[in-house]
Design an enzyme around this catalytic site. Structure first.
Site, PDB file in Angstrom:
ATOM      1  N   LYS A  22      61.263  54.943  29.168  1.00 49.14           N
ATOM      2  CA  LYS A  22      60.711  54.178  30.309  1.00 49.14           C
ATOM      3  C   LYS A  22      59.192  54.274  30.284  1.00 49.14           C
ATOM      4  CE  LYS A  22      60.424  56.108  34.554  1.00 49.14           C
ATOM      5  NZ  LYS A  22      59.065  56.019  35.105  1.00 49.14           N
ATOM      6  N   ASN A  23      58.661  55.477  30.038  1.00 45.70           N
ATOM      7  CA  ASN A  23      57.217  55.681  30.152  1.00 45.70           C
ATOM      8  C   ASN A  23      56.451  55.251  28.905  1.00 45.70           C
ATOM      9  OD1 ASN A  23      57.744  56.479  32.686  1.00 45.70           O
ATOM     10  ND2 ASN A  23      57.526  58.671  32.306  1.00 45.70           N
ATOM     11  N   CYS A 116      53.301  58.098  46.599  1.00 44.36           N
ATOM     12  CA  CYS A 116      54.734  57.815  46.557  1.00 44.36           C
ATOM     13  C   CYS A 116      55.471  59.107  46.912  1.00 44.36           C
ATOM     14  CB  CYS A 116      55.122  57.314  45.170  1.00 44.36           C
ATOM     15  SG  CYS A 116      54.857  58.571  43.939  1.00 44.36           S
ATOM     16  N   ARG A 121      49.007  60.616  44.174  1.00 39.85           N
ATOM     17  CA  ARG A 121      48.826  59.721  43.012  1.00 39.85           C
ATOM     18  C   ARG A 121      47.475  59.004  43.052  1.00 39.85           C
ATOM     19  NH1 ARG A 121      54.138  58.919  41.020  1.00 39.85           N
ATOM     20  NH2 ARG A 121      53.182  58.471  39.021  1.00 39.85           N
ATOM     21  N   ASP A 305      58.650  65.849  34.795  1.00 43.59           N
ATOM     22  CA  ASP A 305      59.768  64.926  35.059  1.00 43.59           C
ATOM     23  C   ASP A 305      61.118  65.585  34.838  1.00 43.59           C
ATOM     24  OD1 ASP A 305      57.986  62.045  33.717  1.00 43.59           O
ATOM     25  OD2 ASP A 305      57.828  63.121  35.613  1.00 43.59           O
ATOM     26  N   ARG A 397      65.797  53.187  38.821  1.00 42.80           N
ATOM     27  CA  ARG A 397      64.442  52.891  38.316  1.00 42.80           C
ATOM     28  C   ARG A 397      64.265  53.385  36.889  1.00 42.80           C
ATOM     29  NH1 ARG A 397      60.104  55.562  41.223  1.00 42.80           N
ATOM     30  NH2 ARG A 397      59.037  54.695  39.400  1.00 42.80           N
TER      31      ARG A 397
HETATM   32  C1  EPZ Z   1      52.956  59.397  34.228  1.00 42.52           C
HETATM   33  O1  EPZ Z   1      52.518  59.156  35.552  1.00 42.52           O
HETATM   34  C2  EPZ Z   1      54.456  59.157  34.249  1.00 42.52           C
HETATM   35  N1  EPZ Z   1      54.717  57.758  34.628  1.00 42.52           N
HETATM   36  C3  EPZ Z   1      55.109  60.104  35.256  1.00 42.52           C
HETATM   37  O2  EPZ Z   1      56.522  59.896  35.182  1.00 42.52           O
HETATM   38  C4  EPZ Z   1      54.799  61.545  34.832  1.00 42.52           C
HETATM   39  O3  EPZ Z   1      55.331  62.422  35.794  1.00 42.52           O
HETATM   40  C5  EPZ Z   1      53.291  61.746  34.726  1.00 42.52           C
HETATM   41  O4  EPZ Z   1      52.719  60.749  33.833  1.00 42.52           O
HETATM   42  C6  EPZ Z   1      52.927  63.119  34.203  1.00 42.52           C
HETATM   43  O5  EPZ Z   1      53.514  63.302  32.953  1.00 42.52           O
HETATM   44  C7  EPZ Z   1      54.589  56.796  33.685  1.00 42.52           C
HETATM   45  O6  EPZ Z   1      54.223  57.052  32.553  1.00 42.52           O
HETATM   46  C8  EPZ Z   1      54.915  55.396  34.118  1.00 42.52           C
HETATM   47  P1  EPZ Z   1      49.183  61.305  35.570  1.00 42.52           P
HETATM   48  P2  EPZ Z   1      50.930  59.091  35.865  1.00 42.52           P
HETATM   49  O7  EPZ Z   1      48.094  60.306  35.729  1.00 42.52           O
HETATM   50  O8  EPZ Z   1      50.232  58.404  34.746  1.00 42.52           O
HETATM   51  C9  EPZ Z   1      46.599  63.301  38.971  1.00 42.52           C
HETATM   52  C10 EPZ Z   1      58.685  59.543  36.003  1.00 42.52           C
HETATM   53  O9  EPZ Z   1      59.433  60.203  36.731  1.00 42.52           O
HETATM   54  N2  EPZ Z   1      45.689  62.156  38.808  1.00 42.52           N
HETATM   55  O10 EPZ Z   1      49.284  62.068  34.299  1.00 42.52           O
HETATM   56  O11 EPZ Z   1      50.753  58.559  37.233  1.00 42.52           O
HETATM   57  C11 EPZ Z   1      47.898  62.848  39.639  1.00 42.52           C
HETATM   58  O12 EPZ Z   1      47.746  62.834  41.038  1.00 42.52           O
HETATM   59  C12 EPZ Z   1      57.214  59.424  36.342  1.00 42.52           C
HETATM   60  O13 EPZ Z   1      59.059  58.934  34.964  1.00 42.52           O
HETATM   61  C13 EPZ Z   1      44.471  62.161  39.470  1.00 42.52           C
HETATM   62  O14 EPZ Z   1      44.132  63.113  40.187  1.00 42.52           O
HETATM   63  O15 EPZ Z   1      50.585  60.637  35.853  1.00 42.52           O
HETATM   64  C14 EPZ Z   1      48.870  63.901  39.215  1.00 42.52           C
HETATM   65  O16 EPZ Z   1      48.704  65.030  40.055  1.00 42.52           O
HETATM   66  C15 EPZ Z   1      56.846  60.192  37.613  1.00 42.52           C
HETATM   67  N3  EPZ Z   1      43.633  61.089  39.338  1.00 42.52           N
HETATM   68  C16 EPZ Z   1      48.390  64.283  37.818  1.00 42.52           C
HETATM   69  O17 EPZ Z   1      47.049  63.785  37.708  1.00 42.52           O
HETATM   70  C17 EPZ Z   1      43.967  60.021  38.541  1.00 42.52           C
HETATM   71  O18 EPZ Z   1      43.150  59.075  38.439  1.00 42.52           O
HETATM   72  C18 EPZ Z   1      49.243  63.668  36.720  1.00 42.52           C
HETATM   73  O19 EPZ Z   1      49.103  62.286  36.836  1.00 42.52           O
HETATM   74  C19 EPZ Z   1      45.206  60.023  37.882  1.00 42.52           C
HETATM   75  C20 EPZ Z   1      46.058  61.099  38.018  1.00 42.52           C
END
Ligand code: EPZ
Length: 418
Positions: A22-23, A116, A121, A305, A397
């Site tokens: 998915k990701n 969410c 996020r 995840d 999802r």
């Molecule tokens: C991706 O989300 C995945 N989603 C998530 O999977 C996964 O949990 C996550 O990466 C971590 O591995 C997809 O790929 C579609 P991040 P993403 O940016 O990109 C903080 C699932 O269940 N952050 O690595 O949103 C954020 O708040 C989903 O399949 C900032 O602070 O994750 C979080 O605490 C859930 N500022 C941490 O980084 C930013 O600009 C990780 O977020 C961006 C992120």
């Protein structure tokens, strides 16, 4: 809305093949508008997030059709650079469309993707990186207005290895003028998949999978026919289902190194793991031992995840486990539902203290998010008696045909309309 009715306590046996990740599929669909040529993405799973991404492409004016299990995108007629708030709300990870739209149209407008079920996020890392590439950004009335005359390569340092921010940078830098270097990039296998996809289109990206990625801007990108990697989180979910239920299951399609930390933890639980090429076999019998500690970290650490599923697994183990969620603020919303099944868990901030109980018992529980919902299904499969799991939209999802795949392994799980 549907619910699952699950009769717990049955051992699992057999082979299950992982779906495309998915990701990976989501950023690849976003990347398909970088070119006006035809793009084919093979074996796209029938999951709501992928359908939503296809809908976003159609709203931009692109043709995006399901052909058998593949998606064929022809975005020659795409003309809009705006993503509706309804779709951004439904799929917050659509934020990496910003990079694609800026490369294609030099402009992009999306509704601020709110928080969410699992956390705030924020997207500050995305926006500051895009500004480094020359994008002017204005946030007004809940919308983000981006525009630029030219995208120029730059040195970008990420304070945190954000997966989405890393992907957005790749999508905005592939046709920028000059060279972009990302320090502190996310190293997830899905980033490597995106690099391979982009290079298949004629991009010049190097270093994905390490924390330094270099992108040499190119003038044109061609179409591509691409098969994404398989879903390591879905695979991990099935491995943990077998660990909880007992039995012998082989999961196919995922490279063991993509879930190495999970395999290490499952061995700690007392499971037998045999991994060869893209086949991972697990054997589980008797009561599991709790992991003393499970701490989620960016790749290659233990995946966030799989955190909820690990808590469900430890809830029925021998001893106690400390679960630490380092990536998201509120990724324990499923815990009260596990408690209804008899789990003994105390949550304090980002830490959950699990005391293993001999056996969970069936209950009526409600999914609150994608991975928390999967954890409830796993707990129900191992519990004594029958359970009902409501609000399956969350699970749909990210898991294609969860009920069919588990039934194929011998689980007693029915999906009924409520
Ligand atoms: C991706 O989300 C995945 N989603 C998530 O999977 C996964 O949990 C996550 O990466 C971590 O591995 C997809 O790929 C579609 P991040 P993403 O940016 O990109 C903080 C699932 O269940 N952050 O690595 O949103 C954020 O708040 C989903 O399949 C900032 O602070 O994750 C979080 O605490 C859930 N500022 C941490 O980084 C930013 O600009 C990780 O977020 C961006 C992120």
């Amino acid at each position: 809305m549907d619910k699952f009715i699950i009769d717990g306590g049955r051992r699992l046996q057999g082979i299950v093949s992982a779906q495309s990740a998915k990701n990976s599929v989501l950023p690849l669909l976003a990347a398909s508008v970088l070119t006006e040529k035809q793009v084919t993405i093979r074996e796209v799973p029938a999951i709501a997030d992928a359908l939503c991404m296809v809908q976003i492409l159609r709203e931009l004016g692109a043709r995006a059709d399901f052909r058998g299990g593949d998606v064929v995108v022809d975005s020659a007629d795409a003309c809009s650079h705006e993503i509706s708030s309804a779709l951004t709300k439904e799929l917050r990870s659509s934020v990496f469309m910003l990079g694609s739209l800026l490369t294609r149209f030099r402009r992009a407008v999306i509704a601020y993707p709110g928080g969410c079920d699992i956390g705030l996020r924020p997207i500050d890392l995305h926006l500051s990186a895009l500004k480094r590439l020359g994008v002017k950004i204005e946030e007004r009335e809940g919308f983000i207005f981006c525009k630029c005359d030219v995208l120029r390569g730059a040195e970008i340092a990420l304070d945190f290895p954000s997966v989405g921010a890393t992907e957005n940078i790749l999508l905005a830098a592939v046709k920028a003028e000059g060279r972009t270097v990302v320090q502190g990039a996310a190293k997830e296998p899905e980033i490597v998949d995106l690099m391979n996809f982009l290079n298949g289109m004629g991009a010049k990206v190097r270093g994905a999978g390490t924390d330094v990625i270099e992108i040499e801007g190119v003038k044109e990108l061609r179409g591509v026919d691409y098969t994404p990697i398989k879903d390591r989180i879905e695979a991990g979910t099935y491995l943990m289902a077998c660990a909880i239920c007992g039995g012998e299951v082989e999961v196919r399609g995922v490279a063991p190194e993509n879930i190495r930390m999970l395999l290490h933890k499952l061995r700690e639980n007392g499971c037998k793991i045999h991994a060869k090429n893209d086949k991972i076999r697990i054997g589980s019998s008797g009561r599991l031992k709790c992991n003393r500690r499970v701490e989620t970290m960016p790749f290659p650490g233990f995946p966030t995840d799989l955190q909820a599923q690990a808590t469900a697994l430890n809830s029925g183990g021998e001893g106690g486990a400390v679960i630490v969620e380092n990536l998201f603020e509120t990724r324990y919303k499923y815990v009260p539902e596990l408690r209804r099944m008899g789990a003994d868990i105390e949550v304090n901030g980002r830490t959950a203290f699990v005391r293993g109980v001999k056996r969970l018992h069936g209950a009526a529980v409600t999914a609150g998010d994608l991975r928390g919902g999967a954890a409830l299904v796993l707990a129900a499969l191992g519990a004594e008696g029958a359970s009902e799991v409501f609000d399956l939209g969350h699970i749909d999802r990210g898991y294609a045909d969860l009920q069919g795949k588990l039934t194929g392994l011998g689980a007693k799980i029915k999906r009924v309309r409520v």
